[in-house]
Design a protein around this motif. Structure first.
Motif, PDB file in Angstrom:
ATOM      1  N   THR A   1      46.989  45.098  47.666  1.00  0.00           N
ATOM      2  CA  THR A   1      47.752  44.115  46.898  1.00  0.00           C
ATOM      3  C   THR A   1      47.058  42.761  46.922  1.00  0.00           C
ATOM      4  O   THR A   1      46.928  42.091  45.891  1.00  0.00           O
ATOM      5  CB  THR A   1      49.181  43.980  47.456  1.00  0.00           C
ATOM      6  OG1 THR A   1      49.833  45.248  47.347  1.00  0.00           O
ATOM      7  CG2 THR A   1      49.983  42.929  46.709  1.00  0.00           C
ATOM      8  N   ASN A   2      46.595  42.346  48.080  1.00  0.00           N
ATOM      9  CA  ASN A   2      45.894  41.061  48.174  1.00  0.00           C
ATOM     10  C   ASN A   2      44.560  41.098  47.458  1.00  0.00           C
ATOM     11  O   ASN A   2      44.147  40.099  46.875  1.00  0.00           O
ATOM     12  CB  ASN A   2      45.726  40.650  49.639  1.00  0.00           C
ATOM     13  CG  ASN A   2      47.004  40.072  50.182  1.00  0.00           C
ATOM     14  OD1 ASN A   2      47.408  38.991  49.790  1.00  0.00           O
ATOM     15  ND2 ASN A   2      47.658  40.803  51.058  1.00  0.00           N
ATOM     16  N   GLN A   3      43.888  42.228  47.465  1.00  0.00           N
ATOM     17  CA  GLN A   3      42.629  42.343  46.730  1.00  0.00           C
ATOM     18  C   GLN A   3      42.877  42.190  45.227  1.00  0.00           C
ATOM     19  O   GLN A   3      42.157  41.467  44.540  1.00  0.00           O
ATOM     20  CB  GLN A   3      41.951  43.692  47.022  1.00  0.00           C
ATOM     21  CG  GLN A   3      40.693  43.946  46.236  1.00  0.00           C
ATOM     22  CD  GLN A   3      39.568  42.963  46.521  1.00  0.00           C
ATOM     23  OE1 GLN A   3      39.580  42.219  47.484  1.00  0.00           O
ATOM     24  NE2 GLN A   3      38.579  42.958  45.659  1.00  0.00           N
ATOM     25  N   SER A   4      43.900  42.847  44.709  1.00  0.00           N
ATOM     26  CA  SER A   4      44.178  42.722  43.272  1.00  0.00           C
ATOM     27  C   SER A   4      44.665  41.318  42.926  1.00  0.00           C
ATOM     28  O   SER A   4      44.336  40.785  41.861  1.00  0.00           O
ATOM     29  CB  SER A   4      45.173  43.783  42.804  1.00  0.00           C
ATOM     30  OG  SER A   4      46.444  43.575  43.366  1.00  0.00           O
ATOM     31  N   SER A   5      45.416  40.696  43.831  1.00  0.00           N
ATOM     32  CA  SER A   5      45.851  39.310  43.601  1.00  0.00           C
ATOM     33  C   SER A   5      44.653  38.373  43.581  1.00  0.00           C
ATOM     34  O   SER A   5      44.597  37.435  42.793  1.00  0.00           O
ATOM     35  CB  SER A   5      46.822  38.866  44.693  1.00  0.00           C
ATOM     36  OG  SER A   5      48.009  39.606  44.622  1.00  0.00           O
ATOM     37  N   ARG A   6      43.676  38.630  44.445  1.00  0.00           N
ATOM     38  CA  ARG A   6      42.454  37.829  44.471  1.00  0.00           C
ATOM     39  C   ARG A   6      41.708  37.970  43.153  1.00  0.00           C
ATOM     40  O   ARG A   6      41.255  36.984  42.576  1.00  0.00           O
ATOM     41  CB  ARG A   6      41.571  38.277  45.636  1.00  0.00           C
ATOM     42  CG  ARG A   6      40.267  37.524  45.728  1.00  0.00           C
ATOM     43  CD  ARG A   6      39.437  38.033  46.927  1.00  0.00           C
ATOM     44  NE  ARG A   6      38.173  37.361  46.989  1.00  0.00           N
ATOM     45  CZ  ARG A   6      37.068  37.772  46.364  1.00  0.00           C
ATOM     46  NH1 ARG A   6      37.090  38.864  45.630  1.00  0.00           N
ATOM     47  NH2 ARG A   6      35.954  37.094  46.471  1.00  0.00           N
ATOM     48  N   GLN A   7      41.591  39.182  42.660  1.00  0.00           N
ATOM     49  CA  GLN A   7      40.892  39.412  41.393  1.00  0.00           C
ATOM     50  C   GLN A   7      41.602  38.699  40.242  1.00  0.00           C
ATOM     51  O   GLN A   7      40.968  38.123  39.367  1.00  0.00           O
ATOM     52  CB  GLN A   7      40.785  40.913  41.100  1.00  0.00           C
ATOM     53  CG  GLN A   7      39.892  41.658  42.071  1.00  0.00           C
ATOM     54  CD  GLN A   7      38.467  41.154  42.054  1.00  0.00           C
ATOM     55  OE1 GLN A   7      37.945  40.750  41.032  1.00  0.00           O
ATOM     56  NE2 GLN A   7      37.822  41.174  43.207  1.00  0.00           N
ATOM     57  N   LYS A   8      42.936  38.737  40.263  1.00  0.00           N
ATOM     58  CA  LYS A   8      43.695  38.059  39.215  1.00  0.00           C
ATOM     59  C   LYS A   8      43.511  36.546  39.304  1.00  0.00           C
ATOM     60  O   LYS A   8      43.356  35.879  38.293  1.00  0.00           O
ATOM     61  CB  LYS A   8      45.177  38.408  39.301  1.00  0.00           C
ATOM     62  CG  LYS A   8      45.978  37.746  38.181  1.00  0.00           C
ATOM     63  CD  LYS A   8      47.407  38.143  38.194  1.00  0.00           C
ATOM     64  CE  LYS A   8      48.249  37.499  37.127  1.00  0.00           C
ATOM     65  NZ  LYS A   8      47.753  36.371  36.417  1.00  0.00           N
ATOM     66  N   ALA A   9      43.492  36.019  40.525  1.00  0.00           N
ATOM     67  CA  ALA A   9      43.292  34.579  40.706  1.00  0.00           C
ATOM     68  C   ALA A   9      41.920  34.159  40.195  1.00  0.00           C
ATOM     69  O   ALA A   9      41.782  33.125  39.536  1.00  0.00           O
ATOM     70  CB  ALA A   9      43.454  34.209  42.182  1.00  0.00           C
ATOM     71  N   ILE A  10      40.907  34.966  40.463  1.00  0.00           N
ATOM     72  CA  ILE A  10      39.561  34.662  39.968  1.00  0.00           C
ATOM     73  C   ILE A  10      39.545  34.687  38.445  1.00  0.00           C
ATOM     74  O   ILE A  10      38.985  33.797  37.799  1.00  0.00           O
ATOM     75  CB  ILE A  10      38.526  35.645  40.560  1.00  0.00           C
ATOM     76  CG1 ILE A  10      38.317  35.348  42.044  1.00  0.00           C
ATOM     77  CG2 ILE A  10      37.205  35.570  39.805  1.00  0.00           C
ATOM     78  CD1 ILE A  10      37.503  36.396  42.781  1.00  0.00           C
ATOM     79  N   ALA A  11      40.192  35.698  37.859  1.00  0.00           N
ATOM     80  CA  ALA A  11      40.241  35.791  36.390  1.00  0.00           C
ATOM     81  C   ALA A  11      40.989  34.597  35.793  1.00  0.00           C
ATOM     82  O   ALA A  11      40.563  34.032  34.783  1.00  0.00           O
ATOM     83  CB  ALA A  11      40.900  37.097  35.969  1.00  0.00           C
ATOM     84  N   ASP A  12      42.091  34.205  36.424  1.00  0.00           N
ATOM     85  CA  ASP A  12      42.855  33.050  35.939  1.00  0.00           C
ATOM     86  C   ASP A  12      42.022  31.774  35.998  1.00  0.00           C
ATOM     87  O   ASP A  12      42.034  30.972  35.065  1.00  0.00           O
ATOM     88  CB  ASP A  12      44.136  32.860  36.759  1.00  0.00           C
ATOM     89  CG  ASP A  12      45.168  33.938  36.501  1.00  0.00           C
ATOM     90  OD1 ASP A  12      45.008  34.714  35.531  1.00  0.00           O
ATOM     91  OD2 ASP A  12      46.136  34.019  37.285  1.00  0.00           O
ATOM     92  N   LEU A  13      41.302  31.589  37.098  1.00  0.00           N
ATOM     93  CA  LEU A  13      40.468  30.396  37.220  1.00  0.00           C
ATOM     94  C   LEU A  13      39.324  30.415  36.218  1.00  0.00           C
ATOM     95  O   LEU A  13      39.001  29.391  35.619  1.00  0.00           O
ATOM     96  CB  LEU A  13      39.923  30.280  38.645  1.00  0.00           C
ATOM     97  CG  LEU A  13      40.939  29.818  39.687  1.00  0.00           C
ATOM     98  CD1 LEU A  13      40.357  29.952  41.081  1.00  0.00           C
ATOM     99  CD2 LEU A  13      41.393  28.401  39.432  1.00  0.00           C
ATOM    100  N   GLN A  14      38.743  31.580  36.004  1.00  0.00           N
ATOM    101  CA  GLN A  14      37.659  31.669  35.027  1.00  0.00           C
ATOM    102  C   GLN A  14      38.175  31.411  33.618  1.00  0.00           C
ATOM    103  O   GLN A  14      37.512  30.781  32.809  1.00  0.00           O
ATOM    104  CB  GLN A  14      36.960  33.021  35.130  1.00  0.00           C
ATOM    105  CG  GLN A  14      36.132  33.124  36.389  1.00  0.00           C
ATOM    106  CD  GLN A  14      35.580  34.518  36.633  1.00  0.00           C
ATOM    107  OE1 GLN A  14      36.050  35.499  36.081  1.00  0.00           O
ATOM    108  NE2 GLN A  14      34.573  34.595  37.477  1.00  0.00           N
ATOM    109  N   GLN A  15      39.386  31.896  33.321  1.00  0.00           N
ATOM    110  CA  GLN A  15      39.975  31.622  32.004  1.00  0.00           C
ATOM    111  C   GLN A  15      40.248  30.129  31.857  1.00  0.00           C
ATOM    112  O   GLN A  15      39.987  29.550  30.810  1.00  0.00           O
ATOM    113  CB  GLN A  15      41.266  32.397  31.789  1.00  0.00           C
ATOM    114  CG  GLN A  15      41.869  32.097  30.430  1.00  0.00           C
ATOM    115  CD  GLN A  15      43.190  32.799  30.199  1.00  0.00           C
ATOM    116  OE1 GLN A  15      43.685  33.507  31.053  1.00  0.00           O
ATOM    117  NE2 GLN A  15      43.762  32.578  29.045  1.00  0.00           N
TER     118      GLN A  15
END
Length: 115
Positions: free
Chosen positions: A18-32
């Motif tokens: 769950t934390n790994q997928s949340s990390r990936q989403k946070a990275i995607a959000d920041l990149q967006q």
């Protein structure tokens, strides 16, 4: 005993995943935020120069105020760009939890709100 071992493994693995997928989403959000929002701000700022060109030259107070606001927008956008592009790399390249990330997140949100 095997059941307890499996339950323990499942418990920790689910939280890890769950934390790994949340990390990936946070990275995607920041990149967006970097690519979409900063680009949109640049587009708006670009068109302020067209607007400024058509301001009547005899309206000195209006022109001065407009140029002041334009300068504030430009410097604020540069600070946002610096924060989002440069400071972000420190956290994206970190292997583990980073001290100061919450301060960075607060700064980035504040700059975004300001712009």
């Amino acid at each position: 005993m095997a059941k307890n071992s499996l339950e323990r493994y499942t418990h920790y693995y689910e939280r890890w995943a769950t934390n790994q997928s949340s990390r990936q989403k946070a990275i995607a959000d920041l990149q967006q935020m970097q690519s979409v929002h900063i680009i949109e701000c640049r587009r708006v700022l670009k068109w302020t120069y067209a607007y400024g060109y058509y301001l009547p030259e005899n309206e000195h107070a209006k022109r001065q105020f407009f140029e002041y606001l334009q300068g504030e927008a430009e410097s604020g956008l540069e600070r946002l760009h610096q924060c989002a592009e440069k400071e972000l790399q420190t956290y994206l390249q970190a292997d583990g939890p980073s001290e100061g990330f919450n301060d960075f997140k607060t700064k980035l949100a504040g700059l975004t709100r300001y712009i």
